[in-house]
Write an enzyme that holds these catalytic residues in place. Structure first.
Site, mmCIF file in Angstrom:
data_model
loop_
_atom_site.group_PDB
_atom_site.id
_atom_site.type_symbol
_atom_site.label_atom_id
_atom_site.label_comp_id
_atom_site.label_asym_id
_atom_site.label_seq_id
_atom_site.Cartn_x
_atom_site.Cartn_y
_atom_site.Cartn_z
ATOM 1 N N ASP A 273 -3.589 -8.990 -11.855
ATOM 2 C CA ASP A 273 -3.762 -9.555 -10.522
ATOM 3 C C ASP A 273 -2.694 -10.613 -10.225
ATOM 4 O O ASP A 273 -2.234 -11.321 -11.119
ATOM 5 C CB ASP A 273 -5.157 -10.195 -10.420
ATOM 6 C CG ASP A 273 -5.573 -10.435 -8.985
ATOM 7 O OD1 ASP A 273 -4.950 -9.860 -8.077
ATOM 8 O OD2 ASP A 273 -6.532 -11.207 -8.768
ATOM 9 N N ASN B 122 0.304 -10.069 -8.234
ATOM 10 C CA ASN B 122 1.678 -9.633 -7.940
ATOM 11 C C ASN B 122 2.109 -10.023 -6.526
ATOM 12 O O ASN B 122 3.213 -10.541 -6.316
ATOM 13 C CB ASN B 122 1.803 -8.109 -8.105
ATOM 14 C CG ASN B 122 1.716 -7.671 -9.548
ATOM 15 O OD1 ASN B 122 2.265 -8.324 -10.434
ATOM 16 N ND2 ASN B 122 1.027 -6.571 -9.795
ATOM 17 N N ASN C 140 -7.299 -0.274 -3.240
ATOM 18 C CA ASN C 140 -5.886 -0.395 -2.863
ATOM 19 C C ASN C 140 -5.475 0.579 -1.762
ATOM 20 O O ASN C 140 -4.442 0.388 -1.101
ATOM 21 C CB ASN C 140 -4.976 -0.186 -4.079
ATOM 22 C CG ASN C 140 -5.031 -1.333 -5.068
ATOM 23 O OD1 ASN C 140 -4.772 -1.163 -6.252
ATOM 24 N ND2 ASN C 140 -5.384 -2.516 -4.596
ATOM 25 N N PHE C 141 -6.272 1.631 -1.531
ATOM 26 C CA PHE C 141 -5.967 2.565 -0.456
ATOM 27 C C PHE C 141 -6.080 1.894 0.908
ATOM 28 O O PHE C 141 -5.570 2.414 1.906
ATOM 29 C CB PHE C 141 -6.904 3.775 -0.514
ATOM 30 C CG PHE C 141 -6.553 4.770 -1.585
ATOM 31 C CD1 PHE C 141 -5.398 5.531 -1.491
ATOM 32 C CD2 PHE C 141 -7.374 4.937 -2.687
ATOM 33 C CE1 PHE C 141 -5.067 6.456 -2.475
ATOM 34 C CE2 PHE C 141 -7.053 5.858 -3.673
ATOM 35 C CZ PHE C 141 -5.896 6.618 -3.574
ATOM 36 N N SER D 246 -14.152 -7.043 -11.321
ATOM 37 C CA SER D 246 -13.770 -6.142 -10.230
ATOM 38 C C SER D 246 -14.000 -4.662 -10.518
ATOM 39 O O SER D 246 -13.098 -3.844 -10.343
ATOM 40 C CB SER D 246 -12.296 -6.375 -9.862
ATOM 41 O OG SER D 246 -12.120 -7.659 -9.328
#
Length: 306
Positions: A33, A35, A81-82, A211
């Site tokens: 996590d 970035n 993330n989509f 998560s």
């Protein structure tokens, strides 16, 4: 001058941490996590942060090899993330495709006999990424010295939901009796690649939550958890060693608690019927508290026989 002193201190501390570690977890899972926040901090775009994070991933592989860790799972792309903007998703897909092919051809991967596998709903990814996944898995399929799992389009709930639906279908079709459903029954119906139980889960970036990552293999195994504030591109070897030390401390505490429970059981019934409890005590004899030797917990018949 200050930077040189700091580097010397960090090097010394790193050596100290390495000397203090007597063992290592078998399977480490990482939530990479931070970035995007790292990129923003540097005045760059999100894809730059992901590329910087990919360099950290390569360093972590080296550290795993040094410590004798046998399996590493990376949370590279979640189902959530989509929902990111189109341009960011496409940049991530480009990076995933590039790195999968790069890893599959790297000398270090073949010299180290690294098996690259993916877990997740890979069929939801663009064809170019699926092709890169197939290429990487095919190129490293026969290796077994080290396993690198890459979680792509992964969601822990989806994984468990898929297994539950599969079991339900098998029961409805008469292929499975409800009374025969076991832990192994579920594990066989999780994502195709078998994953060992997770010993240590690491999350960077400051958030203290897992998560939806590997709930069966991490939560079910009561894995140690290490949360740290550095963003993934900033994650250092010192951070990694501190995570491993957290795992070791938790394992020692777990063994001590297990022995205490076994001692209580043995004492409660006189120490004759509970062979399994006494076996636990012998196995972890170094954790037996003062004043409770293993020998005094043996039955008189056992002591005479010995």
């Amino acid at each position: 001058m200050l930077a040189r002193v700091r580097n010397r201190f960090e090097t010394a501390y790193e050596r100290h941490l390495q000397r203090s570690i007597s063992g290592a977890p078998t399977h480490v899972a990482v939530i990479q996590d931070g970035n995007r926040r790292y990129a923003s901090q540097q005045g760059e775009d999100a894809p730059d942060g992901h590329r910087a994070g990919a360099q950290t991933t390569e360093r972590v592989l080296d550290w795993c090899e040094e410590l004798g860790i046998e399996e590493l799972t990376l949370y590279a792309f979640s189902t959530e993330n989509f929902e990111r903007p189109e341009h960011e998703r496409q940049a991530l897909f480009d990076l995933l495709e590039e790195k999968l092919r790069e890893f599959a051809d790297a000398d270090r991967v073949h010299d180290g006999e690294v098996c690259i596998r993916t877990i997740g709903e890979v069929d939801q990814l663009p064809q170019r990424v699926r092709d890169a996944v197939e290429y990487a898995e095919r190129r490293t399929h026969d290796y077994d010295r080290f396993v690198l799992n890459i979680a792509l389009a992964y969601g822990g709930r989806n994984e468990l939901l898929g297994a539950a639906r599969d079991v339900s279908r098998a029961v409805a079709d008469g292929d499975l009796d409800p009374g025969d459903i076991s832990v192994e029954t579920i594990e066989q119906r999780l994502y195709d690649c078998p994953v060992r139980d997770v010993d240590l889960i690491i999350r960077t970036g400051g958030d203290e939550r897992t998560s939806n990552f590997l709930p069966w293999h991490a939560n079910g195994n009561e894995a140690a958890a290490f949360f740290c504030t550095p963003y993934w591109p900033e994650f250092s070897k010192i951070d990694f060693l501190r995570a491993v030390r957290t795992y070791e401390s938790r394992e020692e505490s777990f063994r001590q608690a297990k022995v205490q429970r076994a001692l209580a059981l043995v004492r409660a019934v006189g120490g004759v019927e509970l062979d399994e409890a006494r076996s636990v005590i012998r196995t972890f004899a170094e954790y037996v508290p003062d004043g409770a030797s293993v020998e005094e917990l043996e039955s008189p018949e056992e002591q005479t026989a010995e």
